[in-house]
Enzyme design. Structure first.
Site, short mmCIF file in Angstrom:
data_model
loop_
_atom_site.label_atom_id
_atom_site.label_comp_id
_atom_site.label_asym_id
_atom_site.label_seq_id
_atom_site.Cartn_x
_atom_site.Cartn_y
_atom_site.Cartn_z
N CYS A 1 -13.28 2.38 24.10
CA CYS A 1 -14.13 2.54 25.28
C CYS A 1 -15.43 1.78 25.11
O CYS A 1 -16.13 1.49 26.05
CB CYS A 1 -14.47 4.02 25.48
SG CYS A 1 -13.30 4.84 26.55
N SER B 1 0.84 -1.19 0.00
CA SER B 1 0.00 0.00 0.00
C SER B 1 0.88 1.24 0.00
O SER B 1 1.98 1.23 0.56
CB SER B 1 -0.90 -0.03 1.23
OG SER B 1 -1.57 1.20 1.35
#
Lengths: 370, 383
Positions: free
Chosen positions: A315, A193
């Site tokens: 989270c 990439s």
């Protein structure tokens, strides 16, 4: 901002952008066009192709097709398998892991080899999954979450010894331009990439063994030898070419420089943070954990202190832990606190020292607040 | 021939002497919904006409109008002179190209030379003779062509009714403050109260850096969707970060959420009072989560004097989801940005906390100064 999330993406290389600029303005022609402008664009495209391939592969043995990036290359490689089973690892990037999982819906059995603590595949376990109906084996070259390096050459050789008809693919997105490496003859497919080495997002390539009759994912105008239709992203490809030219010219120097910085950074953090990245891993990645804290929260505290870091946890209650690091066998309190610090050749000593200070301060702040 | 949107209104005309007030509010709301789009709005007997707009934006106008509370239905149609020739030209545009149809005429102008039946017969006859693929079915037609002959020498010709949002004009019931999270419920609660005429102001609590900016963006997006109905102009946000940290450090873990909610209600009441809101609105539904048990609801409602409206209190999750989908907030609500970090989520939240236990734990905190501090973090985001 001190940018230490280069494994996610790098800042585009200014020189490469400048050099490629002409392809946005004067020579914007379609490389498939048959007038002189198109023909010369085509010649540039072929020059870029041969230069990029030349850095890691023997052009008499390998060819290179341009893609939209790592995900596309990985998909095209994995979906080449039509029957039997595909063996890959628990440490793969989602582009390989999810493609392998999808193969199940298409009648191909995916098999996942376990990884070691540092993210490297367990070679013995990998080989034990390979049998007479294994169509393809895919092993990430550099683990994008830990920086651990798999010995692609020896793995490919061992796989071929067990089943010579099995194809070997490796996702080299975090390795290309960063590790000294030449494609050995046993590797059939290799994904790279551009935007991890100063190129642009949306540009990549899949390198394949020349005689391999790969199948396209995209059909249309027959570009890239019919393997990847769609008008070529000339600007992106040219930026990739020039960025790679710089990266490969200083590959050794960068490695030494960054290995030094990585260890300098860790020596500052040692005692406060737990090291996840192995010492013999990619010099570009240092993954650590602030045990018992939340990486995502630290990441935002660091942003506010002018340091951009990656993380391996969230989270969110749904996808709280990294799949890869969970597979490495870390307990929850380590998984929660993961920070991935990743570098570019431009990262300097002074930046590293300031980042270390900010990280220690953020950890201290976290402890005081929570 | 001019393209128009016909707007019919719902409950307003039931409101007796207040009718003038409701109608003024309604037209102000229609104007607000169409802000930024060139148009003219005219009131005629029992309806409004949107005229002089750019035909390319007709769909957008129809959508925006249909979301204004108080709208019973709306129709796209044509405004033409009331001669049969003009009416016929418009009817041709409305009529289907094949299948069954019926023409229905309403005549406000009783001096018009033809009766309603005669107009329908004449226009229906012309449509039939021009298009052999059409048939009349007066009982169950597949399509209808409506003709409304008005008193001022014009006629309206239209084909279908677009269902409006119903309810009462926003603002007719005063102002309330909705506590909006990034979840599925609160936008629906806001929608339902706006539908009953409440002007809904919005308040969102965040706890950066424990929650991320994506969560806030999501609430802004939800607020924008909701504001197409509620016509709300802004979102207020408040940081409860320090409050969460204090609760986490000093109080019993199982009460984390209960205590935080009491703070949120206190802060909301202060802001409501400041902006003239007369009630708080929440998306709570009885028993849905640990903090929404009767004890949970009581403990948060206990700290405020303003009434707390909970329009979803008796709804199942499926019912709420169905409404969220209809309103258009569902897809945003389920985006993966959470408004509470797992750092502060207790493993076993108290389901039926006693008020005395809550108050005892809360006494470990300096409630007043924490509330004041939070009020200092208010940000106003225009929608």
């Amino acid at each position: 901002m001190i940018y230490l999330d280069n494994a996610a993406t790098t800042r585009p290389n200014e020189h490469a952008l400048e050099r490629a600029n002409a392809f946005l303005h004067d020579t914007f022609y379609n490389p498939s066009a048959l007038y002189r402008g198109g023909v010369s664009a085509h010649a540039e495209l072929e020059a870029a192709r041969s230069e990029l391939l030349g850095y890691i592969g023997d052009p008499s043995r390998f060819s290179l097709l341009f893609t939209s990036g790592g995900t596309e290359g990985d998909n095209q490689a994995l979906f080449f398998a039509r029957r039997g089973n595909v063996v890959t690892t628990a440490g793969e990037h989602a582009a390989v892991y999810e493609s392998a999982t999808e193969l199940k819906n298409r009648g191909v059995e995916p098999r996942f080899a376990p990884v070691e603590r540092d993210g490297r595949v367990n070679e013995e376990a990998l080989l034990s999954l390979v049998d007479s109906s294994t169509a393809l084996v895919s092993v990430v070259h550099v683990n994008n979450e830990t920086g651990a390096v798999n010995d692609i050459s020896s793995l490919a050789r061992a796989v071929k010894r067990k089943n010579p008809r099995t194809l070997f693919h490796s996702d080299g997105v975090q390795a290309f331009g960063k590790l000294p490496f030449r494609l050995p003859p046993d590797v059939d497919l290799y994904t790279v990439s551009a935007h991890k080495i100063g190129g642009l997002k949306g540009t990549g390539a899949l390198i394949k063994r020349k005689e391999l009759a790969l199948r396209p994912l995209l059909f249309g105008g027959g570009q890239e030898g019919g393997l990847r239709s769609g008008t070529e992203n000339m600007f992106g490809i040219e930026v990739f070419r020039y960025a790679a030219e710089e990266t490969f010219a200083s590959l050794e120097k960068n490695s030494v420089h960054l290995r030094g910085l990585r260890e300098r950074l860790f020596s500052r953090l040692e005692g406060t943070l737990t090291r996840i990245s192995p010492e013999d891993g990619s010099p570009y990645i240092l993954t650590v954990s602030a045990e018992g804290m939340r990486g995502e929260v630290l990441q935002r505290m660091l942003w506010d202190r002018g340091v951009v870091a990656g993380t391996g946890s969230a989270c969110s209650s749904k996808h709280r832990f990294s799949r890869v690091l969970t597979a490495c066998g870390y307990p929850e309190r380590v998984l929660d606190g993961v920070l991935r610090l990743s570098f570019s050749p431009e990262t300097g000593e002074e930046e590293i020292d300031r980042a270390a200070e900010a990280i220690l301060a953020a950890v201290q702040e976290y402890k005081e607040r929570v | 021939m001019e393209s128009v949107v016909i707007v019919r209104y719902a409950e307003i005309h039931l409101k007796g002497k207040n009718r003038g007030y409701f109608e003024r509010l309604f037209s102000v709301n229609l104007e607000r919904a169409l802000r930024g789009i060139r148009h003219e709005l005219h009131r005629t007997s029992g309806r409004y006409l949107v005229e002089k707009f750019d035909e390319a934006r007709a769909d957008e106008i129809e959508r925006k109008i249909s979301r204004v509370f108080g709208v019973y239905s709306c129709s796209r149609g044509w405004l033409v002179p009331n001669d049969l020739g003009s009416i016929y030209e418009a009817a041709k545009r409305i009529a289907p190209s094949f299948g069954t149809f019926k023409v229905e005429t309403h005549r406000a102008d009783k001096k018009y030379p033809l009766t309603s039946m005669e107009v329908s017969a004449e226009i229906g006859g012309r449509l039939l003779s021009e298009n052999r693929q059409l048939r009349v079915d007066v009982h169950e037609p597949e399509n209808r062509v409506y003709i409304d002959v008005r008193e001022n020498g014009t006629a309206l010709v239209f084909g279908s009714f677009y269902e409006g949002a119903g309810g009462m004009p926003v603002g007719s019931s005063g102002t309330g403050l909705l506590m909006i999270s990034g979840g599925i419920d609160s936008p629906v609660a806001g929608y339902m109260m706006a539908k009953r005429g409440l002007h809904v102001e919005l308040l969102h609590f965040h706890s950066y850096p424990y929650t991320n900016e994506g969560a806030k963006e999501k609430v802004v997006t939800l607020s924008k969707i909701l504001s197409e109905y509620s016509l709300t102009a802004r979102l207020r946000t408040v940081s409860v970060t320090h409050i969460q940290e204090e609760i986490h450090k000093k109080c019993a873990e199982e009460l984390n959420v209960t205590l935080l909610r009491r703070f949120m209600f206190r802060i909301a009441e202060k802001i409501a009072t400041e902006i003239g809101a007369k009630c708080l609105v929440t998306g709570e539904s009885l028993g849905q989560v640990a903090s929404q048990t009767l004890e949970g609801l009581t403990s948060s409602g206990d700290v405020v004097r303003l009434p707390v409206l909970r329009p979803l209190i008796g709804f199942d999750k499926e019912e709420i989801i169905a409404r969220a989908k209809k309103i258009g907030t569902f897809e945003t609500s389920v985006l993966p940005f959470e408004d509470c970090c797992t750092v502060f989520l207790p493993e076993h939240p108290a389901i039926k906390p006693s008020l005395s236990f809550i108050e005892e734990e809360e006494s470990k905190l300096d409630v007043e100064s924490l509330v004041e501090e939070a009020l200092g973090t208010v940000e106003v985001i225009p929608l």
